[in-house]
Design an enzyme around this catalytic site. Structure first.
Site, mmCIF file in Angstrom:
data_model
loop_
_atom_site.group_PDB
_atom_site.id
_atom_site.type_symbol
_atom_site.label_atom_id
_atom_site.label_comp_id
_atom_site.label_asym_id
_atom_site.label_seq_id
_atom_site.Cartn_x
_atom_site.Cartn_y
_atom_site.Cartn_z
ATOM 1 N N GLN A 85 0.832 -1.209 0.000
ATOM 2 C CA GLN A 85 0.000 0.000 0.000
ATOM 3 C C GLN A 85 0.865 1.255 0.000
ATOM 4 O O GLN A 85 0.592 2.221 -0.711
ATOM 5 C CB GLN A 85 -0.906 0.006 1.243
ATOM 6 N N GLU A 113 -3.898 5.418 2.091
ATOM 7 C CA GLU A 113 -3.706 6.703 1.418
ATOM 8 C C GLU A 113 -2.439 7.431 1.830
ATOM 9 O O GLU A 113 -1.891 8.222 1.056
ATOM 10 C CB GLU A 113 -4.930 7.592 1.683
#
Ligand code: MOS
Length: 735
Positions: free
Chosen positions: A636, A702
């Site tokens: 990620q 994010e």
């Protein structure tokens, strides 16, 4: 509340459980589904940005081979507006009137027997327009503006007064470009009606919102809509809303009484499923000579589509990033005749952090202070807005571990002071304090007679690893080996789940899975406790744990029995429990719920003659709370970092004026980083499980992207002495 805090902070980096299905092509993405008798749709899009469509000529298309229908605003069914959901409303339904609000707006949908026939016929549709002058410029005073669209503007102390008296100030304007999400998988919808029952395969990050939206738009009960999305080829925010092309596909299927499939083309991915809006940000930061921040004033403006909304509170993250008594943040949106902006990985924060962390770098030079020392000096020990302790915060450790590993102390402060032949070397950094979106979630856990488990929830796995980490967590909570547990998702008939977005799914879903599995173990223990034949007879259900599939009293692994033993003796095929998670408020917790924190360190090399910028190293040190799987979590951060390099150096969705057409809507023209642009990326996780929830995770979806752009820009300044305040940083700005 029981917790899993005693477990290790870092979960094993097991390979993706869905990996083999993905690499062998066995995993069906939305475009891979087929229903007998399905027809294929192709879109016709407006070639003007504002005005009215006077006439759509469909005769040639209708006469084209294989065409079964053409829908325009003249014959499309009237539809209800989508309901407002937790993240705002989806755009209005398409083809409801003759108005054109942006270039690329869908003005017709052609349905034919094959995709080729539909595409060919769509090219035969022509339209006559009445044009009006489009509003395309963010600073156009005629553009309708909205102040504080989300009620998140912040003011504490008196930032304006503090800045007028501050000993040292920086006041500058920073701009960021329109970026387009561009997941690899083109968005696809396959809709089939059976009476009033609707089944939809859709590219979505949120099956539940597709279900509720389509139910309202088409006037049927939610229970008669089923949305399936077992695999999704990425989203980056584009799958958080129900877009007009989805509604058109469902409408066409209803009109035709046969299944219809639509797959967007890559250029349509630039106009039809959102993009990160550009921003203009004015920021002033003021400090004492010693480097204590005394005031921050951060104001943004960004565009939104003409009749739409979009969650983009760009300056709001500045309110809680640093200790500072006088802070003002303001966000404003301007409605333009542009394709709909929407959330794109780290919406708002990605843009806002660039301005804040660039301005602090500029301030550090005015102060003659190391940029890292400036951040540490103004560290927010408690939440600056709520004046509460954080549920966890290891940002100091991020900075310290990062500086050590990166070799920050070898940096000589003066711009242009580090060199390797004709390469100017620059080292830059940025800090990140990231929020996350907390939501309710449900899950269901079942153990079968053979001792295997199935855990389910209606979430989506957009490539982040949800299947994998939830399988791991379920196995841990049920005391079963990984291969005895299956986790299933991507079906709105499963227990309700929130969006895969806002860095919030792992916490919401993980805590629901934790709850469901805990309740299931207790159900088994309660059965055994009442059973005189069980070695657990009389043992309180709260006093058991499970090791390698055997339920036993805590600390006594030799006494106990398996799930299968209990089911067998009670003549049961399976036992199921439902679990639920609800984020606790900061009042309940007495703490401010923390998101992830991070420090980004970047080395760039800039060709002294050509201005060519190369990112040579990126180190991300992340406090993500408990990490369920170090491999997928690292992926990620790596993926987010590549997105950050894109935002910093390449990505720029260009709108042609005055047509309003996106001029570079292909992968040939829209630049994203390729392998040669991405060096080896280093990721380090620090910190403790978060105290805000039982499983202790925070979001890592994010934060990998945020801060990279500022760290790159700060490194470019260090390398060259040139401060570029506009993204993307391109070599012409260095010459
Ligand atoms: Mo993310 S922009 O919340 O998919």
């Amino acid at each position: 509340m029981s917790t899993v805090r005693s477990r290790p902070v870092i979960g094993a980096g097991v390979n993706r459980v869905d990996g083999p299905r993905k690499v062998t092509g066995a995993a069906p993405y939305p475009m891979d589904f087929h229903v007998p008798g399905q027809a294929y749709a192709a879109l016709v899009q407006s070639t003007i940005a504002a005005g009215r469509v006077i006439r759509v000529d469909t005769a040639a298309a209708e006469a084209s081979p294989g065409v079964v229908t053409v829908l325009t605003h003249a014959n499309a069914p009237r539809l209800e507006r989508a309901p407002v959901n937790r993240l705002g409303a989806s755009p209005p339904p398409p083809l409801q009137d003759d108005r054109i609000l942006h270039h690329g707006q869908h003005i017709a949908v052609v349905v034919a027997e094959t995709p080729e026939q539909a595409t060919a016929a769509a090219r035969l549709v022509s339209a006559e327009y009445e044009r009006t002058e489009p509003l395309l410029d963010l600073m156009d005073p005629r553009a309708p503006q909205v102040d504080d669209p989300w009620g998140m503007d912040h003011s504490r102390g008196d930032a304006v007064a503090a800045l007028t008296t501050a000993e040292v100030t920086v006041e500058e304007t920073y701009t960021t470009a329109d970026n387009t999400n561009n997941p690899l998988g083109p968005f696809a919808t396959l809709a089939s009606w059976d009476g009033d029952h609707l089944t939809v395969h859709d590219t979505t990050q949120w099956p539940f919102v597709v279900r509720s939206t389509l139910a309202t738009v088409f006037g049927v009960p939610e229970s008669s809509v089923r949305v399936l999305a077992p695999y999704v080829g990425g989203g980056f925010g584009a799958g958080l809303r129900v877009w007009p092309h989805v509604i058109l596909t469902v409408a066409a299927a209803r009109v035709l009484r046969r299944p219809v499939k639509l797959v967007l083309t890559r250029p349509q991915m630039f106009t039809s499923v959102g993009h990160r809006p550009k921003s203009v940000q004015r920021i002033a930061v003021g400090a004492t000579r010693a480097g204590d921040l005394v005031g921050i004033d951060h104001r943004s403006i960004s565009p939104v589509a003409m009749e739409d909304e979009d969650y983009e509170p760009i300056a709001s993250g500045t309110a809680f990033a640093y200790h500072c008594e006088n802070v003002l943040t303001q966000d404003r949106q301007a409605h333009l005749n542009i394709p709909n902006p929407t959330s794109m990985r780290a919406p708002a924060e990605a843009q806002g952090n660039f301005a804040l962390e660039s301005a602090l770098d500029e301030l550090s030079y005015k102060l003659g202070m190391d940029p890292l020392e400036l951040r540490l000096r103004n560290y927010a020990e408690e939440h600056p807005v709520h004046s509460l302790p954080w549920s966890s915060k290891a940002l100091r450790e991020c900075y310290e571990v990062g500086a050590e590993r990166f070799g920050w102390s070898a940096r000589t402060p003066a711009p242009r002071s580090m060199r390797d032949g004709h390469w100017l070397i620059g080292l830059g950094m940025a800090g990140v304090s990231y929020p996350w979106y907390a939501a309710d979630c449900q899950a269901e856990a079942t153990v079968h007679r053979d001792g295997s488990a199935l855990v389910r929830s209606a979430a989506a796995d957009i490539g982040t690893g949800t299947y994998t980490v939830m399988t791991q967590l379920s196995a841990e909570c049920l005391g079963l080996p990984l291969e005895r547990v299956r986790f299933d998702l991507g079906d709105s008939d499963m227990p309700a789940a929130p969006q895969a977005g806002g860095s919030g799914l792992t916490a919401a879903l993980g805590n629901a899975v934790f709850d469901a599995c805990g309740r299931l173990v207790k159900r088994f223990a309660a059965l055994a406790a009442r059973d005189s034949e069980s070695p657990l007879y009389g043992v309180a259900p709260e006093s058991v744990e499970v090791t390698r599939g055997r339920i036993h009293p805590i600390g006594q692994p030799d006494r106990g029995e398996t799930y299968a033993d209990i089911l067998g003796r009670h003549d049961l095929m399976e036992l199921t429990a439902n679990g639920y998670s609800k984020p606790r408020s900061q009042d309940e917790l007495g703490m401010a719920l923390s998101g992830a924190f991070g420090a980004k360190f970047v080395e760039v090399r800039v060709d002294a003659d050509l201005g060519l910028i190369r990112v040579a190293r990126v180190l991300s040190v992340i406090d993500g709370g408990r990490i369920l799987n170090v491999k997928t979590a690292r992926s990620q951060i790596v993926g987010g970092t590549v997105g950050g390099i894109g935002m910093a150096l390449f990505e720029d969705t260009v709108t042609d004026a005055p047509s309003g057409r996106i001029a570079n809507g292909t992968f040939g023209d829209y630049l994203i980083p390729v392998h040669a642009d991405v060096p080896d990326l280093e990721v380090v996780f620090v910190g403790d499980p978060d105290r805000g929830s039982p499983i202790g995770t925070k979001g890592v979806g994010e934060i990998g992207l945020v801060g990279v752009a500022a760290a790159v820009a700060n490194a470019v300044h260090h390398a060259t002495g040139k401060r570029i305040r506009s993204l993307p940083l391109t070599l012409d700005a260095l010459l």
